[in-house]
Design a protein around this motif. Structure first.
Motif, PDB file in Angstrom:
ATOM      1  N   ARG A   1       0.717  -1.062   0.134  1.00 47.96           N
ATOM      2  CA  ARG A   1       0.022   0.005  -0.198  1.00 47.96           C
ATOM      3  C   ARG A   1       0.973   1.195   0.196  1.00 47.96           C
ATOM      4  O   ARG A   1       1.763   1.177   0.684  1.00 47.96           O
ATOM      5  CB  ARG A   1      -1.163  -0.090   1.150  1.00 47.96           C
ATOM      6  CG  ARG A   1      -1.918   0.994   1.160  1.00 47.96           C
ATOM      7  CD  ARG A   1      -2.553   0.914   2.561  1.00 47.96           C
ATOM      8  NE  ARG A   1      -3.520   2.354   2.857  1.00 47.96           N
ATOM      9  CZ  ARG A   1      -4.804   2.274   2.628  1.00 47.96           C
ATOM     10  NH1 ARG A   1      -5.430   1.281   2.260  1.00 47.96           N
ATOM     11  NH2 ARG A   1      -5.303   3.345   2.910  1.00 47.96           N
TER      12      ARG A   1
ATOM     13  N   TRP B   1      -2.659   3.918  -3.058  1.00 49.39           N
ATOM     14  CA  TRP B   1      -2.976   2.764  -4.274  1.00 49.39           C
ATOM     15  C   TRP B   1      -2.294   1.589  -3.725  1.00 49.39           C
ATOM     16  O   TRP B   1      -1.388   1.655  -2.667  1.00 49.39           O
ATOM     17  CB  TRP B   1      -2.545   3.337  -5.723  1.00 49.39           C
ATOM     18  CG  TRP B   1      -0.945   3.249  -5.919  1.00 49.39           C
ATOM     19  CD1 TRP B   1      -0.219   4.304  -5.435  1.00 49.39           C
ATOM     20  CD2 TRP B   1      -0.218   2.372  -6.649  1.00 49.39           C
ATOM     21  NE1 TRP B   1       1.145   4.155  -5.789  1.00 49.39           N
ATOM     22  CE2 TRP B   1       1.242   3.117  -6.474  1.00 49.39           C
ATOM     23  CE3 TRP B   1      -0.589   1.158  -7.088  1.00 49.39           C
ATOM     24  CZ2 TRP B   1       2.504   2.293  -6.829  1.00 49.39           C
ATOM     25  CZ3 TRP B   1       0.553   0.519  -7.617  1.00 49.39           C
ATOM     26  CH2 TRP B   1       2.045   0.931  -7.728  1.00 49.39           C
TER      27      TRP B   1
ATOM     28  N   LEU C   1      -8.833   2.841  -1.075  1.00 52.00           N
ATOM     29  CA  LEU C   1      -7.757   3.112  -2.147  1.00 52.00           C
ATOM     30  C   LEU C   1      -8.387   4.059  -3.459  1.00 52.00           C
ATOM     31  O   LEU C   1      -9.531   3.884  -3.620  1.00 52.00           O
ATOM     32  CB  LEU C   1      -7.433   1.754  -2.765  1.00 52.00           C
ATOM     33  CG  LEU C   1      -6.678   0.763  -1.772  1.00 52.00           C
ATOM     34  CD1 LEU C   1      -6.514  -0.415  -2.566  1.00 52.00           C
ATOM     35  CD2 LEU C   1      -5.458   1.425  -1.408  1.00 52.00           C
ATOM     36  N   ASP C   2      -7.321   4.900  -3.608  1.00 51.14           N
ATOM     37  CA  ASP C   2      -7.839   5.585  -4.938  1.00 51.14           C
ATOM     38  C   ASP C   2      -7.672   4.694  -5.996  1.00 51.14           C
ATOM     39  O   ASP C   2      -8.181   4.699  -7.058  1.00 51.14           O
ATOM     40  CB  ASP C   2      -6.775   6.820  -5.142  1.00 51.14           C
ATOM     41  CG  ASP C   2      -6.961   7.918  -4.127  1.00 51.14           C
ATOM     42  OD1 ASP C   2      -8.094   8.394  -3.967  1.00 51.14           O
ATOM     43  OD2 ASP C   2      -6.322   8.146  -3.414  1.00 51.14           O
ATOM     44  N   MET C   3      -6.601   3.663  -5.841  1.00 55.57           N
ATOM     45  CA  MET C   3      -6.431   2.872  -7.262  1.00 55.57           C
ATOM     46  C   MET C   3      -6.065   1.473  -6.678  1.00 55.57           C
ATOM     47  O   MET C   3      -4.747   1.248  -5.681  1.00 55.57           O
ATOM     48  CB  MET C   3      -5.551   3.373  -8.113  1.00 55.57           C
ATOM     49  CG  MET C   3      -5.427   2.319  -9.319  1.00 55.57           C
ATOM     50  SD  MET C   3      -4.431   3.097 -10.705  1.00 55.57           S
ATOM     51  CE  MET C   3      -2.723   2.664  -9.870  1.00 55.57           C
ATOM     52  N   LEU C   4      -6.419   0.475  -7.278  1.00 57.30           N
ATOM     53  CA  LEU C   4      -5.933  -1.131  -6.864  1.00 57.30           C
ATOM     54  C   LEU C   4      -5.410  -1.869  -8.134  1.00 57.30           C
ATOM     55  O   LEU C   4      -6.044  -1.780  -9.277  1.00 57.30           O
ATOM     56  CB  LEU C   4      -6.995  -1.871  -6.338  1.00 57.30           C
ATOM     57  CG  LEU C   4      -6.709  -3.458  -5.907  1.00 57.30           C
ATOM     58  CD1 LEU C   4      -5.536  -3.401  -4.905  1.00 57.30           C
ATOM     59  CD2 LEU C   4      -7.949  -4.012  -5.583  1.00 57.30           C
TER      60      LEU C   4
ATOM     61  N   PRO D   1     -12.477   0.233  -4.222  1.00 57.17           N
ATOM     62  CA  PRO D   1     -11.409   1.073  -4.549  1.00 57.17           C
ATOM     63  C   PRO D   1     -12.031   2.045  -5.742  1.00 57.17           C
ATOM     64  O   PRO D   1     -12.898   1.752  -6.442  1.00 57.17           O
ATOM     65  CB  PRO D   1     -10.333   0.190  -5.192  1.00 57.17           C
ATOM     66  CG  PRO D   1     -11.016  -0.967  -5.721  1.00 57.17           C
ATOM     67  CD  PRO D   1     -12.198  -1.080  -4.496  1.00 57.17           C
TER      68      PRO D   1
ATOM     69  N   THR E   1      -9.557   0.367 -10.495  1.00 56.97           N
ATOM     70  CA  THR E   1      -8.950  -1.085 -10.705  1.00 56.97           C
ATOM     71  C   THR E   1      -8.493  -1.313 -11.791  1.00 56.97           C
ATOM     72  O   THR E   1      -9.135  -1.152 -12.748  1.00 56.97           O
ATOM     73  CB  THR E   1      -9.749  -2.253 -10.137  1.00 56.97           C
ATOM     74  OG1 THR E   1     -10.536  -1.751  -8.927  1.00 56.97           O
ATOM     75  CG2 THR E   1      -9.121  -3.424  -9.839  1.00 56.97           C
TER      76      THR E   1
ATOM     77  N   LEU F   1      -0.321   8.480 -10.978  1.00 62.26           N
ATOM     78  CA  LEU F   1      -0.705   8.278  -9.529  1.00 62.26           C
ATOM     79  C   LEU F   1      -0.993   9.632  -8.846  1.00 62.26           C
ATOM     80  O   LEU F   1      -0.093   9.814  -8.125  1.00 62.26           O
ATOM     81  CB  LEU F   1       0.503   7.537  -8.971  1.00 62.26           C
ATOM     82  CG  LEU F   1       0.672   6.179  -9.642  1.00 62.26           C
ATOM     83  CD1 LEU F   1       2.065   5.554  -9.271  1.00 62.26           C
ATOM     84  CD2 LEU F   1      -0.260   5.323  -9.576  1.00 62.26           C
TER      85      LEU F   1
END
Length: 260
Positions: free
Chosen positions: A156, A164, A184-187, A220, A223, A255
């Motif tokens: 993480r 993310w 999460l903002d992104m996975l 998230p 993804t 990111l």
């Protein structure tokens, strides 16, 4: 620039399989949309960069990016498709007179050293158990279930309010293993098949249907699926949740929040 680049999105065997003539493998040979090197990503930020994992395709991935050296690599676990490029990286460090920095949990380092005991000659092998800061990213790792293949680590990462996670090799996560995947903002999640029909006890990575159940829990904002076998055709429109896509070799992702 805070950016993620997918250098490889394949599972342990890559695509095409040398023995296979399925439609996906043949497409990979002919046009290359489904050609997949073993999973690895480049993370950039604060005028620095690092790789996550260093598999058997490391040299080709570096050539594809026009990169002649990388100083830092973060490793998820000590399986062939994630560490087989370490001897080549070490040799590059030797020839260039530079010491590389490899970060991983200590138990992963211990396994790697049993396989490649000469690495410390040109690499610093640094434990990441208490968290590390790379290219401005605050990184925390934790052990995740890798099914019949034992365990892997997920990471993480947080920077400038953007969070993310990279979780390439996991299946059937318990509640404690899921907890760091919340908010999460992104996975980036490994999904080897769309629907894997093999006996569950012999499996090691989520399929996309199981992943959708996980996403419904952890929610998230975005993804990307990676670690895909020759079961997955990137030209096919799979029914996936909103803001969920299949990563391709060379895919670049910001990111950062859009307004930053």
């Amino acid at each position: 620039m805070n950016q993620l680049t997918f250098l490889g999105t394949g599972d342990a065997m890559g695509v095409p399989r040398v023995y296979c003539s399925c439609a996906v493998c043949e497409e990979a040979r002919q046009t290359g949309a489904n050609r997949r090197l073993r999973s690895s990503v480049l993370v950039e930020g604060d005028h620095e960069s690092f790789l996550i994992d260093c598999g058997p395709d490391w040299r080709q991935q570096m050539e594809n990016m026009g990169m002649r050296h990388i100083d830092t690599i973060l490793v998820t676990h000590a399986h062939f498709d994630h560490i087989a490029g370490l001897p080549e990286w070490t040799d590059a460090c030797r020839w260039q007179g530079r010491r590389g920095r490899m970060y991983a949990p200590q138990e992963v380092i211990d396994v790697i050293l049993r396989q490649f005991p000469w690495l410390p000659g040109h690499l610093d092998l640094l434990p990441a158990d208490g968290g590390v800061r790379l290219a401005g990213w605050d990184i925390q790792g934790w052990r995740v279930n890798h099914g019949k293949n034992g365990y892997s680590y997920a990471y993480r990462m947080t920077k400038d309010g953007f969070t993310w996670a990279y979780c390439s090799d996991s299946i059937g996560l318990n509640e404690a293993e899921k907890q760091p995947l919340n908010g999460l903002d992104m996975l980036v999640l490994g999904t080897s098949f769309y629907h894997e029909e093999a006996e569950y006890s012999g499996r090691s990575v989520y399929d996309m249907l199981e992943a959708q159940e996980l996403l419904a829990e952890i929610k998230p904002k975005r993804t990307l699926f990676t670690h895909m076998s020759h079961d997955v055709d990137v030209n096919r429109a799979y029914p996936l949740p909103e803001a969920t896509t299949l990563a391709r070799t060379g895919t670049k992702v910001s990111l950062a929040h859009r307004d930053s």
